[in-house]
Scaffold this motif. Structure first.
Motif, PDB file in Angstrom:
ATOM      1  N   VAL A 102       0.864  -1.176   0.000  1.00 44.20           N
ATOM      2  CA  VAL A 102       0.000   0.000   0.000  1.00 44.20           C
ATOM      3  C   VAL A 102       0.902   1.228   0.000  1.00 44.20           C
ATOM      4  O   VAL A 102       1.545   1.540   1.003  1.00 44.20           O
ATOM      5  N   ALA A 103       0.968   1.892  -1.154  1.00 42.89           N
ATOM      6  CA  ALA A 103       1.760   3.114  -1.259  1.00 42.89           C
ATOM      7  C   ALA A 103       1.010   4.252  -0.585  1.00 42.89           C
ATOM      8  O   ALA A 103      -0.209   4.357  -0.692  1.00 42.89           O
ATOM      9  N   THR A 104       1.723   5.096   0.115  1.00 41.84           N
ATOM     10  CA  THR A 104       1.103   6.225   0.803  1.00 41.84           C
ATOM     11  C   THR A 104       1.342   7.498  -0.002  1.00 41.84           C
ATOM     12  O   THR A 104       2.465   7.826  -0.354  1.00 41.84           O
ATOM     13  N   GLY A 105       0.263   8.207  -0.298  1.00 44.32           N
ATOM     14  CA  GLY A 105       0.369   9.440  -1.055  1.00 44.32           C
ATOM     15  C   GLY A 105       0.390   9.195  -2.547  1.00 44.32           C
ATOM     16  O   GLY A 105      -0.596   9.395  -3.252  1.00 44.32           O
ATOM     17  N   LEU A 106       1.543   8.735  -3.059  1.00 41.74           N
ATOM     18  CA  LEU A 106       1.722   8.408  -4.467  1.00 41.74           C
ATOM     19  C   LEU A 106       2.615   7.183  -4.575  1.00 41.74           C
ATOM     20  O   LEU A 106       3.484   6.975  -3.719  1.00 41.74           O
ATOM     21  N   PRO A 107       2.438   6.369  -5.613  1.00 39.60           N
ATOM     22  CA  PRO A 107       3.323   5.206  -5.781  1.00 39.60           C
ATOM     23  C   PRO A 107       4.758   5.654  -6.037  1.00 39.60           C
ATOM     24  O   PRO A 107       5.018   6.629  -6.740  1.00 39.60           O
ATOM     25  N   LYS A 108       5.698   4.922  -5.457  1.00 40.68           N
ATOM     26  CA  LYS A 108       7.110   5.208  -5.657  1.00 40.68           C
ATOM     27  C   LYS A 108       7.607   4.453  -6.895  1.00 40.68           C
ATOM     28  O   LYS A 108       7.170   3.349  -7.201  1.00 40.68           O
ATOM     29  N   ARG A 109       8.539   5.073  -7.590  1.00 42.70           N
ATOM     30  CA  ARG A 109       9.007   4.531  -8.864  1.00 42.70           C
ATOM     31  C   ARG A 109       9.509   3.092  -8.720  1.00 42.70           C
ATOM     32  O   ARG A 109       9.300   2.254  -9.603  1.00 42.70           O
ATOM     33  N   GLY A 110      10.172   2.790  -7.612  1.00 43.17           N
ATOM     34  CA  GLY A 110      10.728   1.459  -7.410  1.00 43.17           C
ATOM     35  C   GLY A 110       9.689   0.354  -7.362  1.00 43.17           C
ATOM     36  O   GLY A 110      10.017  -0.823  -7.529  1.00 43.17           O
ATOM     37  N   LEU A 111       8.416   0.730  -7.132  1.00 43.58           N
ATOM     38  CA  LEU A 111       7.350  -0.282  -7.113  1.00 43.58           C
ATOM     39  C   LEU A 111       7.033  -0.804  -8.505  1.00 43.58           C
ATOM     40  O   LEU A 111       6.384  -1.840  -8.646  1.00 43.58           O
ATOM     41  N   LEU A 112       7.469  -0.086  -9.545  1.00 44.65           N
ATOM     42  CA  LEU A 112       7.145  -0.478 -10.915  1.00 44.65           C
ATOM     43  C   LEU A 112       8.335  -1.034 -11.674  1.00 44.65           C
ATOM     44  O   LEU A 112       8.187  -1.474 -12.820  1.00 44.65           O
ATOM     45  N   LEU A 113       9.513  -1.003 -11.068  1.00 46.76           N
ATOM     46  CA  LEU A 113      10.727  -1.486 -11.729  1.00 46.76           C
ATOM     47  C   LEU A 113      11.200  -2.766 -11.053  1.00 46.76           C
ATOM     48  O   LEU A 113      11.182  -2.863  -9.821  1.00 46.76           O
ATOM     49  N   TYR A 114      11.648  -3.711 -11.838  1.00 46.41           N
ATOM     50  CA  TYR A 114      12.030  -5.018 -11.296  1.00 46.41           C
ATOM     51  C   TYR A 114      13.427  -4.975 -10.689  1.00 46.41           C
ATOM     52  O   TYR A 114      14.283  -4.231 -11.164  1.00 46.41           O
ATOM     53  N   PRO A 115      13.611  -5.743  -9.574  1.00 44.97           N
ATOM     54  CA  PRO A 115      12.719  -6.740  -8.962  1.00 44.97           C
ATOM     55  C   PRO A 115      11.677  -6.179  -7.997  1.00 44.97           C
ATOM     56  O   PRO A 115      10.870  -6.921  -7.465  1.00 44.97           O
ATOM     57  N   GLY A 116      11.708  -4.843  -7.770  1.00 46.21           N
ATOM     58  CA  GLY A 116      10.757  -4.265  -6.828  1.00 46.21           C
ATOM     59  C   GLY A 116       9.311  -4.564  -7.177  1.00 46.21           C
ATOM     60  O   GLY A 116       8.492  -4.818  -6.289  1.00 46.21           O
ATOM     61  N   ARG A 117       8.986  -4.549  -8.489  1.00 43.06           N
ATOM     62  CA  ARG A 117       7.603  -4.819  -8.882  1.00 43.06           C
ATOM     63  C   ARG A 117       7.167  -6.221  -8.472  1.00 43.06           C
ATOM     64  O   ARG A 117       6.019  -6.425  -8.021  1.00 43.06           O
ATOM     65  N   ARG A 118       8.054  -7.182  -8.636  1.00 41.85           N
ATOM     66  CA  ARG A 118       7.717  -8.555  -8.254  1.00 41.85           C
ATOM     67  C   ARG A 118       7.584  -8.686  -6.742  1.00 41.85           C
ATOM     68  O   ARG A 118       6.695  -9.379  -6.237  1.00 41.85           O
ATOM     69  N   LEU A 119       8.454  -8.014  -5.986  1.00 37.03           N
ATOM     70  CA  LEU A 119       8.459  -8.114  -4.533  1.00 37.03           C
ATOM     71  C   LEU A 119       7.277  -7.384  -3.906  1.00 37.03           C
ATOM     72  O   LEU A 119       6.889  -7.681  -2.777  1.00 37.03           O
ATOM     73  N   ALA A 120       6.690  -6.434  -4.632  1.00 39.08           N
ATOM     74  CA  ALA A 120       5.612  -5.631  -4.067  1.00 39.08           C
ATOM     75  C   ALA A 120       4.270  -6.335  -4.074  1.00 39.08           C
ATOM     76  O   ALA A 120       3.367  -5.973  -3.315  1.00 39.08           O
ATOM     77  N   GLY A 121       4.066  -7.326  -4.941  1.00 36.45           N
ATOM     78  CA  GLY A 121       2.772  -7.983  -5.037  1.00 36.45           C
ATOM     79  C   GLY A 121       1.727  -7.056  -5.618  1.00 36.45           C
ATOM     80  O   GLY A 121       2.024  -6.192  -6.454  1.00 36.45           O
ATOM     81  N   THR A 122       0.501  -7.171  -5.163  1.00 39.05           N
ATOM     82  CA  THR A 122      -0.579  -6.289  -5.608  1.00 39.05           C
ATOM     83  C   THR A 122      -0.346  -4.877  -5.067  1.00 39.05           C
ATOM     84  O   THR A 122       0.062  -4.708  -3.921  1.00 39.05           O
ATOM     85  N   LEU A 123      -0.610  -3.877  -5.905  1.00 47.41           N
ATOM     86  CA  LEU A 123      -0.390  -2.489  -5.490  1.00 47.41           C
ATOM     87  C   LEU A 123      -1.715  -1.809  -5.177  1.00 47.41           C
ATOM     88  O   LEU A 123      -2.675  -1.905  -5.942  1.00 47.41           O
ATOM     89  N   GLU A 124      -1.747  -1.120  -4.045  1.00 42.77           N
ATOM     90  CA  GLU A 124      -2.894  -0.290  -3.684  1.00 42.77           C
ATOM     91  C   GLU A 124      -2.369   1.042  -3.180  1.00 42.77           C
ATOM     92  O   GLU A 124      -1.166   1.214  -2.947  1.00 42.77           O
ATOM     93  N   LEU A 125      -3.283   2.012  -2.990  1.00 48.42           N
ATOM     94  CA  LEU A 125      -2.866   3.367  -2.661  1.00 48.42           C
ATOM     95  C   LEU A 125      -3.650   3.893  -1.466  1.00 48.42           C
ATOM     96  O   LEU A 125      -4.874   3.753  -1.404  1.00 48.42           O
ATOM     97  N   ALA A 126      -2.941   4.482  -0.516  1.00 46.24           N
ATOM     98  CA  ALA A 126      -3.556   5.203   0.598  1.00 46.24           C
ATOM     99  C   ALA A 126      -3.427   6.695   0.297  1.00 46.24           C
ATOM    100  O   ALA A 126      -2.321   7.224   0.186  1.00 46.24           O
ATOM    101  N   ILE A 127      -4.544   7.368   0.142  1.00 48.38           N
ATOM    102  CA  ILE A 127      -4.558   8.760  -0.300  1.00 48.38           C
ATOM    103  C   ILE A 127      -4.088   9.692   0.815  1.00 48.38           C
ATOM    104  O   ILE A 127      -4.502   9.569   1.970  1.00 48.38           O
TER     105      ILE A 127
END
Length: 535
Positions: free
Chosen positions: A185-210
């Protein structure tokens, strides 16, 4: 657009929010509340469910304490496990947890992680609030041991706050290992590392806390997430009184004796996204191939090595190019010497040779020189062998006309264009800097694809799909972008919409055929369906 931020940009946004009247405590409460709602939704009825919150020393740990309080108040049984966090009276969120009597364990008192393993074994949910954006070096020592207790497959659901601990917020790298989360659960805005591998694989499903942030601040420097809502307006209109000339003509210069299929895939990609006419240019080996697209018209060119085009092809190409709105250049062309010489002449990168003069007269070869002069190219997609041949030309980027090309390199081709052995870890910055330096749109292909414009804009496509890991899918993409250029889209928009449609078609193929065994040609009938769905 959904904005994607670096660590520096997120810190700047938070400081701007405070300058506009927010408080640090208020931002932490918003973040923790939002994460807690996601956690409770995953738990279902929280009564009697066991939750372990791993609490680190920074703001991410503070978010975790807010989550712990709200999940406890909803009825769950919550235990706190602290790593390098010292209690202080000013730590209001920890104090609120103590008031509620939440169980506490200090990592310093659990050097072999015996207590932690027992907590994890009994838990329904583990919340990772150890580092978040605070990863600055490879994890090691006790922290690495703590993270090791959360390795799959025997473990509860793992939720990471902001980023899985150990993942770099900017690059997605995890050199010392990282938490492998089921959801982040990204807080505020998703961080770039959540979309680049291997971070994307390690993050699992992505959600956002506004969070209440001034989103107009720094927007010009942030990345955009490529989504349907943003690219839908880019779809070319299809008026009922249109004819084939309404939708542009694409010239595809691709293929050779060894790679005839590349020409077919590029031509078909352009046609399947709605180009009015597609012409395949090449030598006899390509034009006579059984794999040729039957709907494509043909432009025979002089051959060089192994059926590829040679330097003599320029005269015929010069005559034809003014009739086309887009050019796709490079798929399967080969990298022979004659083809390289042709590309240099076509792009105007050949070292000029002085013409022989007799007195005031120019020799009789002047007409031939005019025929073989570099033409004014329409918007051009440069792909595959075209990029590899370009990389061999010294100082090519200083001599190409700017804002004329869409480059579509995979990482190996990008390395050759940059003249480096290894790409930098920050692929987004690499693509953006290259686009600005070269003055061209760059599509850096990969599990996460980056589209960068010379003016600094960039979009990230979160479209990892193992079904695309097969020969020829890049040829289809080159044709798709070329077909959109021919219909009047600007290079950056054509590249963005092309990447999205290519990914959407691939998702449809994967849903039907699975992860393995799909062919690049399977994408072709799905492209118009992806466009129909997007419309």
């Amino acid at each position: 657009m959904q904005k994607i931020v670096t660590q520096t940009e997120m810190y700047a946004l938070e400081h701007a929010a405070v300058a506009h009247g927010a408080t640090w405590e208020g931002l932490m409460e918003q973040a923790g509340w939002g994460v807690a709602q996601v956690a409770l939704a995953r738990l279902g009825d929280p009564k009697g469910r066991r939750v372990v919150v791993l609490v680190g020393p920074g703001n991410n740990g503070g978010d975790g304490l807010v989550v712990a309080r709200h999940v406890h108040d909803a009825g769950a049984q919550v235990a706190l496990y602290f790593w390098r966090r010292q209690f202080a009276p000013s730590d209001a969120n920890w104090q609120r947890c103590r008031t509620r009597g939440l169980a506490e364990t200090m990592a310093a008192d659990d050097p072999t992680q015996t207590s932690l393993r027992k907590l994890v074994a009994e838990a329904d949910l583990v919340v990772d609030a150890l580092l978040g954006m605070g990863t600055s070096r490879p994890v090691e020592g006790p922290l690495a041991a703590i993270i090791a207790t959360l390795q799959p497959p025997r473990r509860p659901l793992v939720l990471a706050i902001d980023l899985p601990s150990g993942v770099d917020a900017g690059t997605g790298a995890a050199p010392g290992g990282a938490v492998c989360a089921d959801l982040t659960v990204a807080t505020g805005l998703p961080k770039r590392g959540l979309l680049l591998y291997p971070g994307r694989r390690l993050a699992g499903t992505l959600e956002l806390a506004i969070l209440e942030l001034p989103h107009d601040y720094l927007e010009t420097t942030m990345s955009d997430l490529l989504r349907a809502a943003e690219v839908q307006p880019l779809l070319p209109a299809r008026p009922p009184d249109a004819h084939k000339g309404s939708f542009g003509k694409v010239l595809v210069l691709a293929g050779s004796l060894h790679f005839p299929g590349a020409a077919y895939l590029a031509c078909a990609g352009a046609a399947r996204v709605g180009a009015g006419l597609v012409t395949l240019a090449g030598g006899r080996a390509v034009l006579g191939s059984a794999m040729r697209l039957p709907e494509a018209t043909l432009l025979p060119l002089a051959e060089g090595d192994w059926g590829a085009v040679g330097p003599g092809a320029l005269a015929e190409l010069n005559k034809a190019l003014p009739n086309y709105q887009a050019l796709v250049l490079g798929p399967g062309m080969g990298q022979g010497e004659a083809t390289g010489e042709f590309l240099q002449r076509l792009l105007g990168l050949e070292t000029p040779k002085s013409r022989v003069r007799v007195g005031f007269l120019i020799d009789s070869n002047s007409d031939e020189a005019t025929e073989n002069a570099a033409p004014d190219l329409p918007p051009t997609v440069l792909d595959a062998d075209g990029l590899n041949l370009l990389a061999k030309i010294e100082e090519w980027h200083e001599r190409l006309p700017r804002e004329r090309f869409v480059f579509t390199p995979h990482p190996g081709e990008m390395r050759r264009l940059l003249g480096v052995e290894q790409l930098p870890a920050d692929l987004v910055a690499t693509a953006c800097e290259a686009a600005k330096r070269w003055g061209q749109v760059v599509v850096l292909k990969g599990a996460t694809t980056i589209i960068a414009s010379p003016d600094g804009r960039n979009r990230i496509h979160d479209g990892a799909n193992p079904a695309l890991a097969t020969a020829g899918t890049g040829d289809v993409l080159a044709g798709v972008i070329g077909g959109l250029l021919a219909q009047g889209l600007a290079p950056y928009d054509a590249a963005s919409l092309g990447v999205f449609l290519h990914g959407a078609a691939a998702a449809r193929v994967r849903a039907t055929l699975g992860d393995a065994g799909a062919l690049a040609s399977d994408l072709l009938p799905e492209l118009p369906r992806a466009m129909l769905e997007l419309r």
